[in-house]
Design a protein around this motif. Structure first.
Motif, PDB file in Angstrom:
ATOM      1  N   TRP A  23      21.060  -5.780  42.041  1.00 23.62           N
ATOM      2  CA  TRP A  23      20.751  -6.906  41.254  1.00 23.62           C
ATOM      3  C   TRP A  23      21.166  -7.952  41.904  1.00 23.62           C
ATOM      4  CZ3 TRP A  23      24.851 -10.281  39.888  1.00 23.62           C
ATOM      5  CH2 TRP A  23      26.132 -10.032  40.314  1.00 23.62           C
ATOM      6  N   LEU A  24      21.830  -8.007  42.984  1.00 16.59           N
ATOM      7  CA  LEU A  24      22.403  -9.385  43.674  1.00 16.59           C
ATOM      8  C   LEU A  24      21.192 -10.161  44.168  1.00 16.59           C
ATOM      9  CD1 LEU A  24      25.463  -8.412  45.596  1.00 16.59           C
ATOM     10  CD2 LEU A  24      25.287 -10.284  43.684  1.00 16.59           C
ATOM     11  N   LEU A  25      19.925  -9.461  44.319  1.00 16.94           N
ATOM     12  CA  LEU A  25      18.844 -10.331  44.690  1.00 16.94           C
ATOM     13  C   LEU A  25      18.648 -11.695  44.042  1.00 16.94           C
ATOM     14  CD1 LEU A  25      16.432 -10.662  46.738  1.00 16.94           C
ATOM     15  CD2 LEU A  25      15.029  -9.499  44.991  1.00 16.94           C
ATOM     16  N   ALA A  26      18.266 -11.653  42.761  1.00 18.94           N
ATOM     17  CA  ALA A  26      18.150 -12.854  42.085  1.00 18.94           C
ATOM     18  C   ALA A  26      19.578 -13.565  42.043  1.00 18.94           C
ATOM     19  CB  ALA A  26      17.831 -12.549  40.694  1.00 18.94           C
TER      20      ALA A  26
ATOM     21  N   LEU B  19      18.405  -3.822  57.042  1.00 20.75           N
ATOM     22  CA  LEU B  19      17.648  -2.779  57.092  1.00 20.75           C
ATOM     23  C   LEU B  19      16.104  -3.562  57.413  1.00 20.75           C
ATOM     24  CD1 LEU B  19      18.180  -0.824  54.051  1.00 20.75           C
ATOM     25  CD2 LEU B  19      18.473  -0.295  56.391  1.00 20.75           C
ATOM     26  N   PRO B  20      15.251  -2.819  58.059  1.00 21.34           N
ATOM     27  CA  PRO B  20      13.920  -3.312  58.585  1.00 21.34           C
ATOM     28  C   PRO B  20      12.917  -3.977  57.246  1.00 21.34           C
ATOM     29  CG  PRO B  20      13.987  -1.143  59.254  1.00 21.34           C
ATOM     30  CD  PRO B  20      15.176  -1.483  58.709  1.00 21.34           C
ATOM     31  N   GLY B  21      12.066  -4.597  57.247  1.00 27.63           N
ATOM     32  CA  GLY B  21      10.984  -4.856  56.205  1.00 27.63           C
ATOM     33  C   GLY B  21       9.839  -3.986  56.458  1.00 27.63           C
ATOM     34  N   LEU B  22       8.756  -4.384  55.819  1.00 25.04           N
ATOM     35  CA  LEU B  22       7.365  -3.726  55.974  1.00 25.04           C
ATOM     36  C   LEU B  22       6.475  -4.667  56.658  1.00 25.04           C
ATOM     37  CD1 LEU B  22       7.207  -2.260  52.330  1.00 25.04           C
ATOM     38  CD2 LEU B  22       8.261  -1.158  54.366  1.00 25.04           C
TER      39      LEU B  22
ATOM     40  N   LEU C 135       6.767  -8.053  54.728  1.00 25.17           N
ATOM     41  CA  LEU C 135       7.443  -8.210  53.339  1.00 25.17           C
ATOM     42  C   LEU C 135       8.990  -7.494  53.644  1.00 25.17           C
ATOM     43  CD1 LEU C 135       4.429  -6.688  52.814  1.00 25.17           C
ATOM     44  CD2 LEU C 135       4.970  -7.902  50.694  1.00 25.17           C
ATOM     45  N   LEU C 136       9.869  -8.100  52.812  1.00 24.55           N
ATOM     46  CA  LEU C 136      11.208  -7.544  52.571  1.00 24.55           C
ATOM     47  C   LEU C 136      11.735  -7.926  51.366  1.00 24.55           C
ATOM     48  CD1 LEU C 136      13.468  -9.869  54.880  1.00 24.55           C
ATOM     49  CD2 LEU C 136      11.279 -10.191  54.738  1.00 24.55           C
ATOM     50  N   LEU C 137      12.738  -7.031  51.021  1.00 31.15           N
ATOM     51  CA  LEU C 137      13.527  -7.403  49.914  1.00 31.15           C
ATOM     52  C   LEU C 137      14.876  -6.730  50.038  1.00 31.15           C
ATOM     53  CD1 LEU C 137      13.455  -8.041  46.752  1.00 31.15           C
ATOM     54  CD2 LEU C 137      13.089  -5.858  46.209  1.00 31.15           C
ATOM     55  N   PRO C 138      15.684  -7.473  50.922  1.00 36.10           N
ATOM     56  CA  PRO C 138      16.938  -7.026  50.953  1.00 36.10           C
ATOM     57  C   PRO C 138      17.858  -7.144  49.601  1.00 36.10           C
ATOM     58  CG  PRO C 138      16.722  -9.215  51.611  1.00 36.10           C
ATOM     59  CD  PRO C 138      15.372  -8.975  51.258  1.00 36.10           C
ATOM     60  N   GLU C 139      18.981  -6.208  49.708  1.00 31.48           N
ATOM     61  CA  GLU C 139      19.800  -6.114  48.569  1.00 31.48           C
ATOM     62  C   GLU C 139      20.690  -7.509  48.386  1.00 31.48           C
ATOM     63  OE1 GLU C 139      22.167  -2.449  48.760  1.00 31.48           O
ATOM     64  OE2 GLU C 139      20.471  -1.186  48.532  1.00 31.48           O
TER      65      GLU C 139
END
Length: 239
Positions: A222-225, A124-127, A89-93
Motif C-alpha cells: 500500500w506504500l506505493l501511493a 527487486l528487478p523490474g520488467l 517497467l517497475l512497481l517497487p513496494e
C-alpha cells in the motif's frame, strides 16, 4: 489529444468540437488511421502518438537521459506500429526506490528525479519488453515506465483509460500542496512540521496494521501511493 476518442466500428473517432484555431488538425487526421487493437475496452479513451528515431527517449526533454515516470491512475495500451521500442517497467513496494520528485516541492511529482532505471538501486528487478510492429503492451495503474527507441524511425500510439481516481488524486495533490504552503507561511513553520508528522504517523500506523495481517511484504504494498504523496514528509521528521 486531450479530448475523448471513441470506437467507430473497427476504428476510432475523435470526439471533440471543431477547433477554431485548427490546433488539432494533425490529431483529427491521425486518429481514424491508427490501427486499433480489437481487445481495447469499449469506453472512450485518450490517444497519444509517438514519433522518434533510434536512441531517442520519450518525454518533454528527449535530449536528456530517459524519462522514468508513472501515469498514476491510468491504464494504458502501448501499440507499436513501426520500428522497435524498449520499455522498462517497475512497481517497487517502496515508492522511495524510484526517487519521485517531492510533490511538496515540484509539480513533476509523477516523474523520477533519477530520470532513468539505470540510476536506481532497486531491491527487486523490474520488467523489460522490446516491442516490434504489431505488438501491444498493457501498462497497469501506477507502474513506472521508461521508454526508448532501439530501432527507428519509430511510430507508436498509446490508448489511455483514466480511472475515476485519476481526477480525485490530482485534486488532492494540488490541494495538499497549497495547504502545506499556507502552513509553512504561518508563524515559525512549526505548524507545517506538526502537520507532516501527523500524516506520517497515520500512514505508519496503517502500515503496521497491514503488516500484522499480511506479513511484511504484503503490508508494504500500500506504500506505493502513500510513499509518493507523503514520503517526503517522513524524511523531513521534526526539522
Amino acid at each position: 489529444g486531450k479530448a475523448a476518442v471513441v470506437r467507430d466500428g473497427d476504428g476510432l473517432r475523435y470526439d471533440a468540437p471543431e477547433d477554431a484555431e485548427c490546433q488539432d488538425v494533425l490529431v483529427r487526421s491521425f486518429v481514424p488511421r491508427v490501427p486499433v487493437p480489437l481487445f481495447l475496452p469499449e469506453e472512450p479513451c485518450q490517444v497519444a502518438f509517438w514519433l522518434g528515431s533510434a536512441g531517442n527517449n520519450f518525454g518533454p526533454r528527449p535530449k536528456l537521459p530517459a524519462c522514468l515516470h508513472s501515469d498514476l491512475f491510468c491504464e494504458q495500451f502501448l501499440a507499436q506500429h513501426q520500428g522497435a521500442k524498449e520499455v522498462l517497467l517497475l512497481l517497487p513496494e517502496d515508492a522511495a526506490e524510484v526517487q519521485p520528485f517531492p510533490f511538496l516541492q515540484s509539480p513533476l511529482w509523477y516523474k523520477s528525479s533519477a530520470r532513468t532505471v539505470a540510476s536506481l538501486k532497486l531491491s527487486l528487478p523490474g520488467l523489460r519488453a522490446v516491442l516490434q510492429p504489431g505488438d501491444v503492451l498493457f501498462i497497469p495503474l501506477w507502474w513506472w515506465h521508461e521508454v526508448r527507441t532501439v530501432h527507428g524511425p519509430s511510430v507508436s500510439s498509446t490508448f489511455r483509460f483514466h480511472t475515476e481516481d485519476a481526477e480525485r488524486f490530482a485534486k488532492v495533490m494540488n490541494a495538499f500542496y497549497q495547504f502545506h504552503k499556507n502552513a509553512k507561511e504561518y508563524g515559525s513553520g512549526r505548524l507545517a512540521r506538526h502537520i507532516r508528522s501527523y500524516f506520517a504517523c497515520a500512514f505508519d500506523a496503517e502500515g503496521r496494521a497491514e503488516g500484522t495481517k499480511q506479513g511484511k511484504s504484503g503490508g508494504r504494498l500500500w506504500l506505493l501511493a502513500a510513499g509518493l504523496v507523503l514520503g517526503w514528509m517522513l524524511r523531513q521528521g521534526f526539522r
